[in-house]
Enzyme design. Sequence first.
Site, mmCIF file in Angstrom:
data_model
loop_
_atom_site.group_PDB
_atom_site.id
_atom_site.type_symbol
_atom_site.label_atom_id
_atom_site.label_comp_id
_atom_site.label_asym_id
_atom_site.label_seq_id
_atom_site.Cartn_x
_atom_site.Cartn_y
_atom_site.Cartn_z
ATOM 1 N N ASN A 37 0.818 -1.221 0.000
ATOM 2 C CA ASN A 37 0.000 0.000 0.000
ATOM 3 C C ASN A 37 0.851 1.271 0.000
ATOM 4 O O ASN A 37 0.344 2.353 0.259
ATOM 5 C CB ASN A 37 -0.941 0.003 1.210
ATOM 6 C CG ASN A 37 -0.176 0.004 2.536
ATOM 7 O OD1 ASN A 37 1.045 0.001 2.545
ATOM 8 N ND2 ASN A 37 -0.904 -0.004 3.640
ATOM 9 N N GLU A 38 2.158 1.126 -0.270
ATOM 10 C CA GLU A 38 3.124 2.222 -0.388
ATOM 11 C C GLU A 38 3.481 2.849 0.963
ATOM 12 O O GLU A 38 4.178 3.861 1.004
ATOM 13 C CB GLU A 38 2.644 3.311 -1.365
ATOM 14 C CG GLU A 38 2.465 2.805 -2.788
ATOM 15 C CD GLU A 38 2.079 3.908 -3.755
ATOM 16 O OE1 GLU A 38 2.124 5.103 -3.375
ATOM 17 O OE2 GLU A 38 1.724 3.580 -4.902
ATOM 18 N N ASN A 39 3.017 2.270 2.060
ATOM 19 C CA ASN A 39 3.444 2.732 3.378
ATOM 20 C C ASN A 39 4.871 2.255 3.636
ATOM 21 O O ASN A 39 5.198 1.088 3.375
ATOM 22 C CB ASN A 39 2.517 2.189 4.470
ATOM 23 C CG ASN A 39 1.144 2.848 4.462
ATOM 24 O OD1 ASN A 39 0.359 2.647 5.364
ATOM 25 N ND2 ASN A 39 0.839 3.630 3.432
ATOM 26 N N ARG A 96 15.858 25.062 -4.251
ATOM 27 C CA ARG A 96 15.510 26.233 -5.063
ATOM 28 C C ARG A 96 14.289 26.968 -4.511
ATOM 29 O O ARG A 96 14.093 28.154 -4.783
ATOM 30 C CB ARG A 96 15.224 25.803 -6.507
ATOM 31 C CG ARG A 96 16.439 25.262 -7.255
ATOM 32 C CD ARG A 96 16.039 24.846 -8.653
ATOM 33 N NE ARG A 96 17.163 24.283 -9.399
ATOM 34 C CZ ARG A 96 17.082 23.791 -10.631
ATOM 35 N NH1 ARG A 96 15.897 23.800 -11.248
ATOM 36 N NH2 ARG A 96 18.130 23.298 -11.243
ATOM 37 N N LYS A 192 21.644 35.594 -16.697
ATOM 38 C CA LYS A 192 20.512 34.930 -17.326
ATOM 39 C C LYS A 192 19.278 35.103 -16.459
ATOM 40 O O LYS A 192 19.358 35.520 -15.309
ATOM 41 C CB LYS A 192 20.805 33.435 -17.540
ATOM 42 C CG LYS A 192 20.888 32.633 -16.254
ATOM 43 C CD LYS A 192 21.209 31.178 -16.517
ATOM 44 C CE LYS A 192 21.220 30.374 -15.213
ATOM 45 N NZ LYS A 192 21.608 28.986 -15.414
ATOM 46 N N ARG A 194 15.392 33.087 -15.510
ATOM 47 C CA ARG A 194 14.553 31.905 -15.664
ATOM 48 C C ARG A 194 13.196 32.316 -16.225
ATOM 49 O O ARG A 194 12.620 33.313 -15.796
ATOM 50 C CB ARG A 194 14.401 31.208 -14.314
ATOM 51 C CG ARG A 194 13.817 29.813 -14.420
ATOM 52 C CD ARG A 194 14.067 29.028 -13.145
ATOM 53 N NE ARG A 194 15.487 28.771 -12.957
ATOM 54 C CZ ARG A 194 16.152 27.794 -13.551
ATOM 55 N NH1 ARG A 194 15.516 26.980 -14.383
ATOM 56 N NH2 ARG A 194 17.435 27.617 -13.327
ATOM 57 N N ASP A 219 28.403 25.340 -11.136
ATOM 58 C CA ASP A 219 27.014 25.358 -10.667
ATOM 59 C C ASP A 219 26.898 24.355 -9.535
ATOM 60 O O ASP A 219 27.787 23.510 -9.348
ATOM 61 C CB ASP A 219 26.045 25.013 -11.803
ATOM 62 C CG ASP A 219 24.689 25.685 -11.624
ATOM 63 O OD1 ASP A 219 24.379 26.084 -10.487
ATOM 64 O OD2 ASP A 219 23.953 25.799 -12.615
#
Length: 314
Positions: A37-39, A96, A192, A194, A219
């Site tokens: 169940n993704e738990n 970010r 630059k 975004r 970066d």
Amino acid sequence: MDELKVFTGNAHPALAKAVVEYLGIPLGGSQVFQFSNENIFVKILDNVRNRDTFIVQPFSTPVNQSILELLIMIDALKRASAGRITAVIPYYAYGRTDKKDQPRVPITARLLADLLTVAGANRVLTVDLHAAQIQGFFNIPVDELSAINLLTGYIRKKELANLVVVATDIGISKRARDFAAKLNAPLAIIEKRRVGNEDKTETLNIIGEVKGRIALTIDDEIDTAGSLVNSVKTLLEAGATEVYACCTHPILSGPAIKRIEASAVREVIVTDTVPVPPEKRTSKIIVLPVAPLLGEAIHRIHTGLSVGAMFQQE
């Protein structure tokens, strides 16, 4: 807290194994998996009562699962009476989103800091945050390591003549200036902006002289490599003879590898703060191991030595 214990989730077990190999200790035993169940279920298999514990877990893909695994592991260690819990997060995702730059948006980097603290982390160890102010989002100690010595050491060995260090945007200019100082090279900055909330950027100008020089872009992470490819093209059009690129976190999602391979960049030098699977390790991608850096920092935190002294030696 005499005994040191290092655990890992499923985000980057290879890095955790390299860290404990550096420390000369076995990896802590744990079970971390999902039910149907993704738990997420976590069980710590070692006795951690009053131990100094560290969990190595970058927020790498799948990002949200990696975050929740770490939070649950912290809770499990807290409830097992660990003496101190340090979250070792080589890559801190959502970096970010560190400010409100639009109306009605979250500051997710702060939210993650709150979640880690509430879960029970006593301190955080990380590498090259996207923005330095993220440290201030925490009310617990944060040790931010830098991959600068690792990356500049590799560049020095190449003995590149007439080098110029290029910040890929104004926000990374301080880190690029530190690179330039270590390499005894001048600094240039790509201005630059975004475009919207999509991963698109528009190059406006180059501040500094790159004509006739070998350019090295700096970066903190490479995601889809769109900005990198545009920077390489811009620098070559401005007269740079060659372009190399450095970054700490090689996210390399979507079309990143195809873009890098098709571009004129000579090499992209990265670290393994996040997994770099074989299909992404092309001839242009140079991966430097970050385990010795993390291992030494863990040793210093555990023994009460200065972490900052690691970066005063070079």
